[in-house]
Design an enzyme around this catalytic site. Structure first.
Site, PDB file in Angstrom:
ATOM      1  N   ASP A   1      26.742 -29.650  -3.403  1.00  0.00           N
ATOM      2  CA  ASP A   1      26.380 -28.586  -4.305  1.00  0.00           C
ATOM      3  C   ASP A   1      26.370 -28.643  -5.584  1.00  0.00           C
ATOM      4  O   ASP A   1      27.517 -28.750  -6.375  1.00  0.00           O
ATOM      5  CB  ASP A   1      27.111 -27.216  -3.982  1.00  0.00           C
ATOM      6  CG  ASP A   1      26.295 -25.928  -4.383  1.00  0.00           C
ATOM      7  OD1 ASP A   1      25.500 -26.292  -5.298  1.00  0.00           O
ATOM      8  OD2 ASP A   1      27.080 -24.952  -4.174  1.00  0.00           O
TER       9      ASP A   1
ATOM     10  N   ASP B   1      19.790 -27.627  -8.273  1.00  0.00           N
ATOM     11  CA  ASP B   1      20.753 -27.106  -7.607  1.00  0.00           C
ATOM     12  C   ASP B   1      20.724 -27.659  -6.137  1.00  0.00           C
ATOM     13  O   ASP B   1      19.652 -27.036  -5.321  1.00  0.00           O
ATOM     14  CB  ASP B   1      21.016 -25.572  -7.599  1.00  0.00           C
ATOM     15  CG  ASP B   1      21.864 -25.049  -6.551  1.00  0.00           C
ATOM     16  OD1 ASP B   1      22.866 -25.950  -6.087  1.00  0.00           O
ATOM     17  OD2 ASP B   1      22.238 -23.892  -6.591  1.00  0.00           O
TER      18      ASP B   1
END
Length: 466
Positions: free
Chosen positions: A108, A333
């Site tokens: 992440d 992201d």
């Protein structure tokens, strides 16, 4: 990145010069930058899900309902690389070791928080205050927090807008990565503080045991509204190992012929094919004037609707695309599956299909016939357009039992509403991105690159076809 209610702190990255690339190499245009191909790569492997999309890591309100979803020259520089795992091409995982135990963690870039669920973990319904079966949270292998993992006697808490809540404690111990997915001993083992979760609600995929946060804070992380002496995995790596402060990410769409779903490299880039058009772009401040996450300014969008689509008429009257000049701040992201765009742009893209996509409010996404002709969709960055492959724009829908809908697909472009704009995995599968944190390391070490207005850059090359 599934946005939680703990405070997001600034990321400080170092700016570098532009580079050019060929297959298997990158050549600096000057002596200031010389990133190299490394064979130290974290591989991503392929797993099918029961659901059509993974949960985006941004805090969209619909997440709970959508489980269906150098470099400065140095001597003796070392590298780490591994292959990655994917959950149906939507979420991506890396293999690591924690206290010597192997786990798959979701990567992440939209979070600096790393955590793993422990053997004491209880799946908990926060609404009914009842313990649920472990199959509800669908976590992978659970971590046994015994020696050499040591508790700091500090609690940690993560709350997500999706309704996910996790509580546990902070602990530190050996954290290894690089080569683990290839059955090798870790290339790097650092003494790292992470969250060890013992209770909560998580919408997992049955494979990952937690999250590997790849953001890079410039200050101690805030847990449960208290500042803890906890630094991110990247911060520890780049400050304790003799490695260039760069990592790169090449996600890959899953295929039946290859179980590898991408590569994560530290200190260099993986040996993957690109189109050779490398473009640097600096990180920019967010609306609050601080550097948080990997936030960049894009030029706009390069959209060519299908010839007979409803949006085609607009395109004919606006050569180059209706939103070719539409500067936006967007976050890179890897923890978000979709690309999240301004509502008007998402609507324009949806209308660019023939037949067009329609918005389905019950699932808060656009639905389009899988056989539809697709528009050409690109993100314009520093004058270059980076296109999303037509096969990444759509994903077949599954119902709650996992049976395939034969003719309906979900559009992997989502309207943002009041949420942040995100370049998620759908776009990342079409590029190789290098995240350069050289200046952040120099600032923290008191080096000469101490200009606080230079927090770094990312460098991007296209790889739509592979």
């Amino acid at each position: 990145m599934r946005l939680s209610d703990f405070t997001l702190l600034a990321i400080c990255l170092g700016a570098r010069s532009i580079v050019t690339a060929t297959r298997g190499s990158i050549t600096a245009r000057d002596n200031a930058l010389n990133p190299v191909v490394t064979n130290n790569v974290l591989e991503i492997t392929v797993h099918d899900s029961l659901y059509s999309t993974s949960l985006p890591s941004t805090g969209s309100e619909h997440l709970a309902r959508r489980r269906a979803n150098s470099l400065r020259k140095r001597q003796a520089i070392t590298f780490a690389e591994d292959d990655l795992i994917t959950y149906k091409g939507a979420s991506y995982m890396a293999n690591v070791t924690i206290g010597g135990q192997p786990f798959a963690l979701e990567i992440d870039t939209g979070s600096y928080q790393t955590w793993v669920a422990t053997t004491q973990f209880r799946c908990w319904d926060v609404h009914t205050q009842r313990v649920l079966g472990q199959s509800t949270c669908r976590l992978g292998d659970l971590f046994d927090p015994t020696q050499p993992f040591r508790s700091t006697r500090q609690t940690c808490e993560s709350r997500y807008d999706s309704g996910e809540v996790l509580d546990g404690f902070l602990g530190h111990g050996p954290f290894g990565f690089g080569g683990v997915g290839r059955g090798q001993r870790p290339h790097f083992t650092i003494d790292q503080t992470i969250g060890a979760m013992t209770i909560g609600m998580w919408y997992g995929n049955g494979i990952s045991s937690g999250v590997l946060g790849l953001a890079y804070p410039s200050a101690p992380i805030v847990w449960d509204h208290l500042v803890q002496e906890y630094q991110s995995v990247l911060f520890t790596l780049f400050h304790t190992q003799n490695i260039s402060p760069v990592f790169s990410l090449a996600l890959q769409r899953s295929t039946t012929s290859s179980p590898t779903a991408g590569h994560l490299a530290f200190g260099g880039i993986p040996n993957v094919h690109t189109d050779g058009r490398w473009v640097p772009t600096p990180l920019v401040r967010n609306a609050q004037g601080t550097y948080t996450l990997y936030n960049i300014l894009i030029d706009g969008f390069d959209i060519t609707p299908a010839p007979k689509s409803p949006s085609a008429g607009w395109w004919k009257n606006t050569k180059g695309g209706r939103y070719k000049n539409s500067k936006q701040n967007m976050i890179i992201d890897s923890g978000t599956s979709k690309v999240i765009l301004p509502d008007r742009v998402a609507k324009y893209i949806a209308g660019g299909f023939d037949p067009p996509a329609h918005y389905e409010a019950s699932v808060e996404e656009y639905i389009v016939p899988c056989f539809a002709s697709s528009p050409r969709v690109g993100i314009k960055i520093a004058g270059n357009s980076y296109y999303i492959s037509a096969e990444d724009l759509l994903e077949r829908r599954d119902n709650i039992d996992g049976d395939r809908w034969q003719h309906e697909c979900s559009l992997m472009i989502e309207p943002a509403g009041n949420s942040r704009l995100i370049l998620g995995a759908t776009w990342l599968k079409n590029v190789l991105v290098v995240f350069d944190m050289s200046n952040a390391v120099e600032v923290r070490r008191g080096g000469r690159n101490g200009d606080r207005d230079q927090f770094g850059e990312v460098r991007i090359a296209g790889r739509e076809v592979y």
